[in-house]
Design a protein around this motif. Sequence first.
Motif, PDB file in Angstrom:
ATOM      1  N   VAL A   1      32.347  39.504  30.556  1.00  0.00           N
ATOM      2  CA  VAL A   1      33.252  38.613  31.286  1.00  0.00           C
ATOM      3  C   VAL A   1      33.026  37.175  30.823  1.00  0.00           C
ATOM      4  O   VAL A   1      31.888  36.765  30.589  1.00  0.00           O
ATOM      5  N   ARG A   2      34.117  36.428  30.684  1.00  0.00           N
ATOM      6  CA  ARG A   2      34.039  35.004  30.385  1.00  0.00           C
ATOM      7  C   ARG A   2      34.774  34.228  31.483  1.00  0.00           C
ATOM      8  O   ARG A   2      35.851  34.622  31.915  1.00  0.00           O
ATOM      9  N   TYR A   3      34.185  33.100  31.852  1.00  0.00           N
ATOM     10  CA  TYR A   3      34.831  32.187  32.808  1.00  0.00           C
ATOM     11  C   TYR A   3      35.398  31.001  32.038  1.00  0.00           C
ATOM     12  O   TYR A   3      34.752  30.471  31.122  1.00  0.00           O
ATOM     13  N   GLY A   4      36.639  30.610  32.368  1.00  0.00           N
ATOM     14  CA  GLY A   4      37.214  29.453  31.687  1.00  0.00           C
ATOM     15  C   GLY A   4      38.566  29.103  32.261  1.00  0.00           C
ATOM     16  O   GLY A   4      38.982  29.602  33.316  1.00  0.00           O
TER      17      GLY A   4
ATOM     18  N   HIS B   1      41.601  37.765  35.606  1.00  0.00           N
ATOM     19  CA  HIS B   1      41.479  37.628  37.062  1.00  0.00           C
ATOM     20  C   HIS B   1      41.811  36.182  37.417  1.00  0.00           C
ATOM     21  O   HIS B   1      41.059  35.263  37.078  1.00  0.00           O
ATOM     22  N   CYS B   2      42.945  35.998  38.092  1.00  0.00           N
ATOM     23  CA  CYS B   2      43.404  34.658  38.438  1.00  0.00           C
ATOM     24  C   CYS B   2      43.606  34.560  39.948  1.00  0.00           C
ATOM     25  O   CYS B   2      43.420  35.534  40.676  1.00  0.00           O
ATOM     26  N   HIS B   3      44.004  33.378  40.425  1.00  0.00           N
ATOM     27  CA  HIS B   3      44.321  33.241  41.841  1.00  0.00           C
ATOM     28  C   HIS B   3      45.669  33.894  42.136  1.00  0.00           C
ATOM     29  O   HIS B   3      46.492  34.081  41.235  1.00  0.00           O
ATOM     30  N   GLY B   4      45.878  34.229  43.405  1.00  0.00           N
ATOM     31  CA  GLY B   4      47.004  35.087  43.770  1.00  0.00           C
ATOM     32  C   GLY B   4      48.354  34.417  43.900  1.00  0.00           C
ATOM     33  O   GLY B   4      49.316  35.063  44.317  1.00  0.00           O
TER      34      GLY B   4
ATOM     35  N   LEU C   1      38.808  34.496  35.215  1.00  0.00           N
ATOM     36  CA  LEU C   1      37.791  35.330  34.580  1.00  0.00           C
ATOM     37  C   LEU C   1      38.509  36.260  33.614  1.00  0.00           C
ATOM     38  O   LEU C   1      39.512  36.887  33.973  1.00  0.00           O
ATOM     39  N   VAL C   2      38.004  36.374  32.405  1.00  0.00           N
ATOM     40  CA  VAL C   2      38.569  37.271  31.398  1.00  0.00           C
ATOM     41  C   VAL C   2      37.559  38.372  31.116  1.00  0.00           C
ATOM     42  O   VAL C   2      36.424  38.100  30.723  1.00  0.00           O
ATOM     43  N   THR C   3      37.975  39.623  31.337  1.00  0.00           N
ATOM     44  CA  THR C   3      37.122  40.791  31.076  1.00  0.00           C
ATOM     45  C   THR C   3      37.671  41.529  29.864  1.00  0.00           C
ATOM     46  O   THR C   3      38.873  41.815  29.794  1.00  0.00           O
TER      47      THR C   3
END
Length: 449
Positions: free
Chosen positions: A47-50, A83-86, A64-66
Amino acid sequence: MNQDTIVALATGGTGALSVIRISGRESKSIVQAYFSKNIGAMPTHSVRYGLFKDECQEPLDEVLVTFFAHGKSFTGEETIEIHCHGSSYIQQSILQALINRGARLAEPGEFTQRAFINGKLDLSQAEAVADLIASQSKQSHVMALNQLRGSFSHELISLREKLIEFASLIELELDFGEEDVAFADRSALINLVNEVLVKIQRLVNSFALGNAMKEGVPVAIVGAPNAGKSSLLNALIGEDRAIVSEIAGTTRDVIEETININGILFRIMDTAGIRETTETIETLGIARTQERIVRSRMVLVISDAADKAQCERDEAWVQMLQKSHPDKAILLVLNKSDIAANIHLGDVQISALTGAGIETLTTSMSRCIQQDFDVNQETIVSNIRHLEALNQTLVALNAAKYGIEHEVPADLIAMDIRAAMRSLGNITGEIEMDADILGTIFSKFCIGK
């Protein structure tokens, strides 16, 4: 189709977070164009956060990118989940950016279809994915999960192996036909066919249970006016859903509620009391009651235990219903046992007013549906396509059995065995499937799965 990189929203509705899934060989390069971190050498299952940036390279959201490498993902292809906000704005902006870069919006069920095509799942397991998502009760969840884990597939593989063994012996005889050599003991073949027939028949018989648990078991509460039908509905669901009155004919239409009993979803329908009447609205209600009896899997005939003559009439009615509807579970339930405890008729005695006997009734209801099947330990068929294929297998095997018993030429017996093997193969997709059939199966899935 498999050359495309596809993308879709994998989560539904509005929530704090959303997941966008992109699958195909260009997944990394497409996402990299908008992601602030370098993912070129990103290992699988990491996973990467950015920041995810928009078309103008302005920050759009923290994500988050998996990453899942080729062969290591659900689809079997290179896959990334964002994974982003809704926010619907964020979701649509990310989707549009990925599409602009070369991804294509996925069709319904296309991720799962690719998993099947790439050998990650067989066809019955792929169909179980949709059933797992749609499951509304413990038992329907268990059925779908067992099928997804391959319990049904393993059973079918075992049966096909037995048929392959059978077919190989018959085919060997054909190869040496001129020498008049018999490689297959006919009595052993009959035993083998009977063994497979018993197992296939049990799978076929399980469909009534599997389909009922998958869709919810429709239960009609019927009986004479004022027997306590509405009171029973209220007692089962634990609230005053139906109007209860001493005035006969209060219920004019069908009232439907769901209840979970021992992990099985029941759809309980309170119907109009059946009696002779000239009142137009009540007559329509009674007609709908008769219709619900036909459409139900279970019928609870409620009788007033304080009225012995009515109980006897209802008992005769139940016997008539059992003869005319042998496929239904029909129970005679004596209500008002708190004021007439000496009546010894019926399958269950209850008091909808005090709650006495309700637990006994619900236990009887779940037992009637489950019969002798153990959902946790054996395969339960719930898919109509599977049922049709199993019935075709039965026809072919019975034809083969007849051929063996009546000394039909071996080549004809071999044709029947091959037909049985082909029908079983249709369930798991082991034989080549028509593209239109696959399209129909996966079109029932939600987009993003």
